[in-house]
Each structure stands twice: as C-alpha cells, then as structure tokens.
Design an enzyme around this catalytic site. Structure first.
Site, PDB file in Angstrom:
ATOM      1  CE  LYS A  32      -1.055   1.647   3.762  1.00 57.44           C
ATOM      2  NZ  LYS A  32      -1.413   2.223   5.038  1.00 57.44           N
ATOM      3  CB  THR A  33       3.666   2.423   2.150  1.00 59.58           C
ATOM      4  OG1 THR A  33       2.939   2.125   3.341  1.00 59.58           O
ATOM      5  CG2 THR A  33       4.444   3.708   2.350  1.00 59.58           C
ATOM      6  CG  ASP A 223      -2.004   5.837   4.250  1.00 62.67           C
ATOM      7  OD1 ASP A 223      -2.605   4.826   3.829  1.00 62.67           O
ATOM      8  OD2 ASP A 223      -0.886   5.788   4.792  1.00 62.67           O
ATOM      9  CD  GLU A 224      -3.402   2.857   7.645  1.00 65.60           C
ATOM     10  OE1 GLU A 224      -4.434   2.166   7.541  1.00 65.60           O
ATOM     11  OE2 GLU A 224      -2.277   2.357   7.787  1.00 65.60           O
ATOM     12  CD  GLN A 254      -4.811  -4.135   7.659  1.00 65.56           C
ATOM     13  OE1 GLN A 254      -3.921  -3.803   8.434  1.00 65.56           O
ATOM     14  NE2 GLN A 254      -4.586  -4.291   6.360  1.00 65.56           N
ATOM     15  NE  ARG A 606      -0.579  -6.628  11.245  1.00 60.64           N
ATOM     16  CZ  ARG A 606      -0.661  -5.935  10.124  1.00 60.64           C
ATOM     17  NH1 ARG A 606       0.262  -5.051   9.821  1.00 60.64           N
ATOM     18  NH2 ARG A 606      -1.658  -6.124   9.282  1.00 60.64           N
TER      19      ARG A 606
END
Length: 748
Positions: A32-33, A223-224, A254, A606
């Site tokens: 994503k980043t 973002d997010e 998430q 994770r």
C-alpha cells in the site's frame, strides 16, 4: 528501470489512475505505501504542480517516510507537496485563516493534559464532584462531540445527549462543554479536536475560503481511510467537491479504532458519494506465507459488513500455525518465552524477529516475567513495562511500606494517595524534622502529637493506624489476602474502578492482573512460604530495570491495536479466549463483534514466516481461578492450517511436575472443536469439607474445591512436608502440598 516497472499490474493501475475519485482497497501486506508514494511521484512526473497535491496521513512518521520515497523519484520537488497528518495540515490552514473564525493567527494549541487541567479547574469552580465528573470522562465526551461536529450549542439542545448524560448521572456535561469552549476561545487556544472542528466550520461558513483551498488542492489522497472519523471525512469531501480527484487508500478489514471515533461506514459507503468511483483492489500479499494468508481469510470472511476481496500470495506455503494450550496465564508466558528461546537458537534469529501481541496491556505481566527469567531482552511498545506502570508502583509501594516502614520512597508515594489532604510542604517538613532528630519518618509519624498540632495530627494518626492494621494483615494472612485487602482498604481499587474511561479501565485491569499474579504465587504447589514479604522478594528482581542498558535488539510486546502497520518474522498472538479476545465488552452487538474479528485479522497478518496462537484453560480473575474457553475465532480457522503443539515440562522448566500443555494434533476430516477442550468450571459438592490428609495413600479418590475429582497417584515426603501427585479428571496431574491443599477424601 522505471519506478513503474517495480509494480505488479494492479499496483501500476492504481498509480496511473490519477483522475476522478479512486478507492484503493489494500489488503494486508499488499504494498500500500509503495502505491501511495509512487502515485504522488507519478502525478509530479506527469506535470502536476506539487503545490496542488494534498496527502493526508495518520502519523507524522508515515508522512516523512512517504516524502523520503517520493524525493528518491522526483527530487526536491517532493518537498512542495502538502503532506502530513490531518491535524498538522489543518493547523497550518487555520493559522492563515484564523481571523475569519475569531482566533489570533498565533493561537495556542492545547495538548490533552492542558485540556484536562482546564477541565479540572472548571469542575472545581462549578462545585462538581470530580469523582462523578472525572476529567478523563468529561474530556472524552467533549472530544467525541467535536469529532461528530457537534458544537456546545447543538449539544445543549439535543435531547439524546441530555438523556444520555442524565442516565450517566452527569447532567451538567453540556454546561461544562460550553464553559470549556468559551474558556478556550477567551484564551485564544484550540485543543486537538478543534483543529478539525474549526477547519470544517471555516469551510462551511466561508465559501470563499473553501473555494481558495479547492483550487489549491486539485489532487487529494487519504491514507488509512478506514480510520477516519466523521469530521475528517466531511472536510476532505468538501475539499474534493470541485475537482473530484480524491484517492482514498485503506482496508475495511483493518478498521479497529471505533473507540477513537473512527467510522467504518466512511469506507463502506464511499461509493454513495461518488457514483463514478473507480475501485482498485490490491489483493496480492507479499508479506506472509500461504498458510497465514489463508487463515486470515478464513477469519475475516465471517464478517458481514465488508468490502469483498480475495487476498492471495505467491509465497511459500510455510509452516502450519502452532496452537498452544496452557493450564494458566503464567504457564502460557513460560511456553511462549521458551519457544522464543529455542527458535532463536535453532534458527539463528534475533530478538527483533519476534513479537508477542495481546488484547490488553494487563496481559503483559506473565510474558515479561518469563522473558526476564530466560534473560531475553524485550520492550513493551505503546505502553510501559508492567511493573513500571504508575498504578502498579502505587500498589507495590503500599505493600513495601507495610513490610518496611523505613522505606522513604514508598512513603512519599502513598502518604497522600488516594488524597488525604497532606500537601508536599507538610511532607517536606516531616523529612526535615526526621533529619534534625536523627530518626525515621515513621517514628515521627508515630509520635505526631509531639511535633505537630491540629488537623495534621489527626491526619497522620489516621495514616499510622491504617498502616499498622495492614501490618497485622501481612503477619496473619498470605500474600494475596493481605495485598487484596490493602488495595481495597486504601481506596486504590475504588478510585480506579470508578474511572470508566478507556485509560481508567486499563489501569484497573492492570491492578487486577497484579493481584491475580500474587494469587497464582500463593497457589503454587511448590511455594512453601506464601507470605507477602517473600512475594516482594521474588518480584524485586523482576522490577529492577533502572540500571538496564538500552538494547536495540529486543522482543516486542504490544497490544494488537499498537501493532497495526508493523510486521515480524514470528508472531505470538496470546490469550485467545472467550471474554478476553473477543473482549466481553465487545459482545453486545454484531458491529462490536465484527470489530474484534477485524482486530484478530490484523494480529494474524502481522506474521511473515511463523504464527503461534495460544490460550489458557484457566486464568485468575479477581483472585479466583476461572476456567477459560478457547476463542470462537480459533474455530473459524480451517483446521488444516492448525498444528496443536505439545510441549513437555522438561522443555519449559525442569522443576515442573506436570505437562505444561495438553493438546491434540488435528486430523483431516471434520473441524476440530477447540472450545470443547477447555476444562469446565468446577463447583464443589454442597457438603464439601476438607478431610484430614495425614493418612492419605495412593489410589484414594479425592475432591478439590477448584480442580474437581481426582485419584492420588503418588505420595512424596520431604522432611515435614508431604506432597500428593493427583490425576484430576479435567486438568491432568497436579502436585499439591498437603499442608496447604484442601482435599475431601471419598471412601468409595
């Protein structure tokens, strides 16, 4: 090689789709980043003026990392992109436009402590009880209102808010909000929530200002996005209304911050606001093994409120997910610590490769203690080490002073906590007197009448009587009974219990975890001296962290909420039990349960190479040993991905007398019923009465008030101490010291 060549087909599509509204659904570990930063770089490369790009993130760290990556592609032009957190970007806008909303351009920004301090002053001025109107509670209530864009005027006229406050026995909440806001305005100050509230107000009340920034920010990226609240979404929607070049990036799976005001409906309903929306799904996971990815998919598909996607990976299948079943939380700690120790040695890994994730901070105690005993360095991230937390230090200070009334540091900590009206100046005078007379502070207090007068004599005599009564408790009760009574009688437990904020509940849980640890210490079969003094000696080595050097190679301990966005080679998700995870407080609605399931999904994803899940079949709660059932979430994972792992006592601790784990390796076929494996809660027979065990022999049937029925397998003698090895029906073998064990002998 072009920066675009490093992207997969879907990632490249997300980067090149620069016009119109775009929603990028980014599954865990899907890059994503990289997509977000390359998208900004691509805009600049296409000729878009960097000053016309706005990129909103949730942390300054994320903003800096993104800018660094864009700079690597575009050079110094990246510095001209308006990039930062919602609060930092909007504060810059408000500095420029402050006069429009009645503020000076150099307005002060109050942090959380500044705000709470002002609220404490207001409560005192209005004569309101700060035990009812706790500053934390009041602050959170006002914060929630502002994040919903509710002014104090609207609050005071809203019958629902009024009814809620009356039901909570805080009818003056609206009046406090009004006074607080007026006081901020008078001081030329804004709190953090005002930075959002007033930005919305600026754009809503001043169309020319909105028009100015709509022309400035022609391309907007968020973002997010799943973590945005109502205020954040409404502001970005206004900014994007003219050009409609808005790109939001996030993953509904998430969304785990509802308690902070995040509204998952923002991402679920985004398409309703933009009918021409282009949705791009990043579904390839680059982080985890196939087993971990498929297990995560198994879990999240159970949620009804979600945007459908099929996350997959081309990585290796990897190992099955280990599931450890422990008899208690302390044993769970030993199993996890020992596994980390063995994996480090066998696989040549560093401490940094491991993370232990839990639902609440109070769970860290058993893992911290077990890691220390194996000399494994660790760091509690997003919170203090268990024994360094204020509420834990407060309780331990009481216990230490009871056992050693010469302990001046402990005295300073407890003499006016909870508040008794003894100020710092008075305490300083007592130390001066003690120093002049060459005696201890305790001796001075015991003879208060000879050195002070009036109200202080009464206060200190009351304090001395309290400590003396605690000394009697410590001399006549075991460590748990004494500590529990001291925590209650001192008022510490009551004060923590009454604070119903998120922070207050966490502090109360931490103290309960400490008391549960003391109870487990007392109940250990091999613990002969169960006194408070012995307990304090045992934990003194665990709490002596002042002289430890900072070590950059450490096992990470953190809540799952704190772990979002991170990844580790090996992850241990612990305490996977009903009422703990999912939390008992999150079982009142489908929305709450689905948020807990998303939290479990975040925990699973994770892990890169190896994932371990663990649960305890019994756990101390409020000083009572309670049976625990494995979490429903474990049953949602396809059993093909699970490996129930058996660990013998020898590999955990050579002194253990019983297996540390009882587990079953799942076979192909019907799903394994994990929940059925937990030991049922046991209620002793109505006529239960302990028997004389001096003539106990092997083969006898016995009943224990907590462990149920069992058969004596062996009797061991060591001087005057006799121990019995008993095979209990539901718990397996346990070794009990007969002088402490309460057993009823059944003749039949």
């Amino acid at each position: 090689m072009s920066y675009l060549d490093s992207l997969n087909e879907v990632q490249r599509q997300a980067v090149e789709q620069t016009e119109g509204p775009v929603m990028i659904i980014a599954g865990a570990g899907s890059g994503k980043t990289r997509v977000l930063t390359y998208r900004i770089a691509h805009l600049i490369r296409k000729g878009v003026e960097p000053f016309n790009i706005l990129s909103l993130t949730f942390t300054n760290k994320a903003a800096k990392e993104m800018q660094k990556r864009i700079q690597a592609v575009c050079g110094n032009e990246a510095k001209n992109v308006m990039m930062g957190t919602f609060h930092s970007v909007f504060s810059k806008i408000l500095r420029v436009e402050a006069s429009r909303i009645g503020f000076p351009s150099n307005f002060t920004i109050y942090d959380t402590e500044d705000s709470k301090s002002m609220l404490r002053t207001i409560l005192k001025e209005q004569g309101l009880d700060d035990k009812v109107y706790k500053p934390n509670t009041v602050y959170n209530r006002i914060s929630a209102a502002k994040n919903r864009l509710v002014s104090y005027t609207e609050y005071l006229n809203n019958p629902n808010f009024i009814a809620d406050d009356r039901a909570a026995l805080r009818p003056e909440m609206g009046k406090i909000y009004k006074t607080y806001q007026e006081r901020l305005i008078r001081a030329g100050a804004m709190d953090f929530d005002d930075l959002l509230f007033y930005t919305y107000k600026l754009f809503n009340d001043h169309p020319d200002a909105l028009n100015k920034y709509q022309h400035r920010f022609k391309y907007i990226m968020v973002d997010e996005f799943q973590d945005t609240n109502i205020a954040q979404y409404n502001i970005t929607k206004k900014l994007a209304a003219m050009n409609r070049n808005i790109c939001v990036v996030g993953d509904d799976a998430q969304s785990i911050y509802a308690f902070r005001g995040a509204d998952i409906q923002n991402i679920l309903n985004f398409e309703k606001d933009y009918s021409e929306l282009k949705v791009i799904k990043l579904e390839q996971n680059y982080r985890s093994t196939k087993t971990i990815v498929e297990a995560a998919n198994n879990v999240i598909t159970k949620n009804k409120a979600q945007l459908k996607k099929d996350v997959w990976t081309s990585n290796e299948s990897g190992e099955k997910i280990n599931v450890y079943r422990a008899a208690s939380d302390n044993e769970e700690g030993r199993i996890v610590a020992q596994t980390i120790f063995e994996n480090k040695m066998n696989l040549q890994l560093r401490n940094n490769d491991f993370a232990i994730l839990y639902r609440t901070n109070s769970q860290s105690r058993s893992f911290e203690e077990s890691l220390r005993k194996l000399n494994i360095h660790y760091k509690v991230v997003g919170g203090m080490s268990f024994y360094q937390r204020k509420e834990i230090k407060d309780v331990l200070a009481y216990l230490r002073f009871v056992m050693n009334d010469q302990d001046e540091q402990s005295f300073r900590r407890i003499v006016n906590f909870p508040k008794r009206g003894i100020g710092d100046t008075t305490i300083a005078k007592i130390f001066v007197i003690a120093d002049e007379q060459g005696t201890s502070v305790w001796d001075i207090l015991c003879n208060a009448k000879s050195v002070m007068t009036g109200r202080l004599v009464t206060l200190f005599e009351g304090f001395v009587d309290l400590i003396k009564s605690y000394k009697v408790l410590a001399n006549n009760k075991d460590a748990f009974e004494a500590a529990n009574e001291i925590a209650k009688q001192s008022g510490l437990l009551k004060e923590l219990y009454e604070d119903k904020t998120v922070e207050g509940i966490a502090r109360y849980e931490n103290v309960q975890a400490l008391l549960n640890g003391i109870k487990e210490f007392v109940d250990r079969p091999d613990q002969e001296d169960k006194s408070l003094g012995t307990y304090l000696q045992e934990i003194s080595l665990l709490t002596d962290t002042e002289n430890e050097k900072e070590d950059k190679d450490y096992v990470t301990l953190m809540t799952i909420h704190s772990a979002k966005g991170l990844e580790f080679n090996q992850v241990f998700v612990v305490g996977i039990e009903e009422d703990l995870f999912p939390s008992a407080m999150m079982l009142n609605s489908r929305a709450d349960l689905e948020e807990e399931r998303r939290l479990f999904y975040v925990a699973i994803t994770r892990a890169e190479k190896r994932l371990t899940l663990s649960f305890a079949t019994s756990r101390y709660r409020f000083g009572q040993l309670k049976s625990c059932a494995p979490s429903r979430f474990l049953e949602e994972i396809d059993p093909r991905h699970l490996q129930m792992t058996s660990i013998t006592a020898n590999s955990i601790n050579a002194q253990e007398q019983s297996p540390a784990f009882v587990g079953i390796k799942p076979k192909a076929g019907p799903p394994v019923q994990l929940r059925a494996k937990a030991a049922p809660a046991y209620t002793p027979s109505p006529d239960f009465k302990p028997s004389d065990t001096s003539n106990l022999t092997t083969g006898m049937k016995v009943e224990h008030p907590k462990f149920g029925f069992g058969t004596v397998k062996d009797i061991q003698s060591n001087g005057t101490d006799r121990k019995a090895v008993i095979d209990f029906k539901d718990l397996g073998e346990k070794t009990l010291i007969l002088s402490f064990a309460k057993l009823r002998i059944h003749e039949s």
